[in-house]
Design an enzyme around this catalytic site. Structure first.
Site, PDB file in Angstrom:
ATOM      1  N   ASN A  10      97.228  99.071  -4.692  1.00  0.00           N
ATOM      2  CA  ASN A  10      95.858  99.128  -6.112  1.00  0.00           C
ATOM      3  C   ASN A  10      95.833 100.381  -5.595  1.00  0.00           C
ATOM      4  O   ASN A  10      95.605 101.198  -4.683  1.00  0.00           O
ATOM      5  CB  ASN A  10      94.764  98.415  -5.385  1.00  0.00           C
ATOM      6  CG  ASN A  10      93.339  98.782  -6.148  1.00  0.00           C
ATOM      7  OD1 ASN A  10      93.490  99.826  -6.752  1.00  0.00           O
ATOM      8  ND2 ASN A  10      91.747  98.881  -4.994  1.00  0.00           N
ATOM      9  N   HIS A  99      85.567  94.375  -6.513  1.00  0.00           N
ATOM     10  CA  HIS A  99      85.973  95.503  -5.415  1.00  0.00           C
ATOM     11  C   HIS A  99      84.931  96.072  -4.707  1.00  0.00           C
ATOM     12  O   HIS A  99      84.014  96.549  -4.736  1.00  0.00           O
ATOM     13  CB  HIS A  99      86.955  96.387  -5.750  1.00  0.00           C
ATOM     14  CG  HIS A  99      87.649  96.947  -4.156  1.00  0.00           C
ATOM     15  ND1 HIS A  99      87.080  98.688  -3.777  1.00  0.00           N
ATOM     16  CD2 HIS A  99      89.001  97.340  -4.178  1.00  0.00           C
ATOM     17  CE1 HIS A  99      87.485  99.081  -2.794  1.00  0.00           C
ATOM     18  NE2 HIS A  99      88.865  98.345  -3.537  1.00  0.00           N
ATOM     19  N   GLU A 101      84.525  98.786  -3.395  1.00  0.00           N
ATOM     20  CA  GLU A 101      84.209 100.147  -4.810  1.00  0.00           C
ATOM     21  C   GLU A 101      82.865  99.972  -5.287  1.00  0.00           C
ATOM     22  O   GLU A 101      82.364 101.021  -5.830  1.00  0.00           O
ATOM     23  CB  GLU A 101      84.878 101.164  -4.882  1.00  0.00           C
ATOM     24  CG  GLU A 101      85.873 101.462  -3.205  1.00  0.00           C
ATOM     25  CD  GLU A 101      87.627 102.125  -2.846  1.00  0.00           C
ATOM     26  OE1 GLU A 101      88.546 101.294  -4.236  1.00  0.00           O
ATOM     27  OE2 GLU A 101      87.594 101.736  -1.641  1.00  0.00           O
ATOM     28  N   GLY A 177      91.074 102.115   3.546  1.00  0.00           N
ATOM     29  CA  GLY A 177      90.570 103.059   3.861  1.00  0.00           C
ATOM     30  C   GLY A 177      89.924 103.977   4.718  1.00  0.00           C
ATOM     31  O   GLY A 177      90.165 105.638   5.087  1.00  0.00           O
ATOM     32  N   SER A 217      93.691  99.480   4.882  1.00  0.00           N
ATOM     33  CA  SER A 217      94.564  99.610   5.805  1.00  0.00           C
ATOM     34  C   SER A 217      95.664  98.636   6.229  1.00  0.00           C
ATOM     35  O   SER A 217      96.284  98.783   7.364  1.00  0.00           O
ATOM     36  CB  SER A 217      94.254 100.274   7.289  1.00  0.00           C
ATOM     37  OG  SER A 217      92.647 100.531   6.643  1.00  0.00           O
TER      38      SER A 217
HETATM   39  P1  PGA Z   1      93.482 100.594   1.815  1.00  0.00           P
HETATM   40  O1  PGA Z   1      92.752  99.857   0.298  1.00  0.00           O
HETATM   41  O2  PGA Z   1      95.088  99.986   1.865  1.00  0.00           O
HETATM   42  O3  PGA Z   1      94.090 102.297   1.209  1.00  0.00           O
HETATM   43  O4  PGA Z   1      92.644  99.783   3.187  1.00  0.00           O
HETATM   44  C1  PGA Z   1      92.914  98.726   0.117  1.00  0.00           C
HETATM   45  C2  PGA Z   1      91.970  97.991  -0.833  1.00  0.00           C
HETATM   46  O5  PGA Z   1      90.884  99.024  -1.037  1.00  0.00           O
HETATM   47  O6  PGA Z   1      92.456  97.511  -2.026  1.00  0.00           O
END
Ligand code: PGA
Length: 259
Positions: A10, A99, A101, A177, A217
């Site tokens: 992603n 997602h 976000e 993240g 992560s």
């Molecule tokens: P990340 O994001 O691996 O940077 O934690 C994963 C995601 O939001 O799909």
């Protein structure tokens, strides 16, 4: 029951166009060495690069291009939005829906997400439907309740035939993240809970076939342990998907038993 392993990147709102082409070319030059019939790759790229990246990946086998959002209507007066038919017309195969976000920053609610899932399926796009609890919800022992609500409201209007084409991603919000991944045990616990919800609603002939990815992560140094858990069928990878080396290293860490 053998499920496919899916390693998905992603990219979020990162990379310039030349950088995105370079990253794709690096992945394309190496991925074949680490892939087999049961592993698939999906790159979830920004809309503006989607057509070019889809062309680069065309006919390469086991590597597909998706986008990170879509609007559920076919066409119409929706200034600034992108429809599933537009995505069909440029060779896009999958779409991330729900997602965290989008749920948080863009206030997308369960009912709207359910509509998007349905629309994606009607247009033969594979929805990767994301669920996950916040840190506070986990601390308050509300993880299962949150996951149950998101899964039920987002997916359970689908028929058994429809849901078979959905991929679910468990992404604890506190792990996205932050560099703080769920432990393999925490991931397995929630994945198996999600599978039990699917089983109760649709029976095991359906629940056994649906891939459930872990996201939050995931990195080369934790991927192998997480991916070896029985209900973890791959990863949705943000930060570590932006470097070809890291993404390929995660692909390499798919356990051989899944391979
Ligand atoms: P990340 O994001 O691996 O940077 O934690 C994963 C995601 O939001 O799909």
């Amino acid at each position: 029951m053998k499920r496919n392993t899916i390693i998905a990147g992603n990219w979020k709102m990162h990379l310039s166009y030349p950088e995105s082409v370079q990253l794709t070319e690096q992945i394309l030059s190496e991925y074949k060495n680490y892939i087999n019939n049961h592993t698939k790759i999906i790159l979830f790229v920004p809309f503006v690069y989607a057509q070019s990246i889809a062309r680069l990946c065309l006919h390469r086998g086991e590597i597909y291009v998706g986008v990170q959002n879509m609007y559920p209507e076919k066409s119409g007066a929706y200034t600034g939005e992108i429809s599933p038919t537009m995505l069909n017309s440029i060779g896009i195969k999958a779409v991330i829906i729900g997602h965290s976000e989008r749920r948080t920053l863009f206030h997308e609610k369960d009912e709207f997400l359910a509509k998007k899932v349905k629309s994606a399926l009607e247009h033969h796009l594979i929805p990767v439907f994301c669920v996950g609890e916040t840190f506070e919800e986990r601390e308050n022992n509300q993880t299962q309740e949150v996951i149950r609500t998101q899964v039920t409201k987002g997916l359970f209007d689908l028929s058994s035939e429809e849901i078979k084409n959905v991929i679910i991603a468990y992404e604890p919000v506190w792990a996205i993240g932050t560099g703080k991944n769920a432990t393999p045990e925490q991931a397995q616990e929630v994945h198996s809970y999600i599978r039990s919800l699917l089983q109760t609603q649709y029976g095991s002939s359906v629940s056994d076939t649906i891939p459930i990815l872990y996201g939050g992560s995931m990195k080369p140094d934790n991927a192998a342990q997480i991916l070896q858990k029985p209900d973890v069928d791959g990863g949705l990878i943000g930060g570590a998907s932006l470097k070809a080396q890291d993404f390929i290293a995660i692909l390499q860490s798919v356990p051989q038993s899944n391979a």
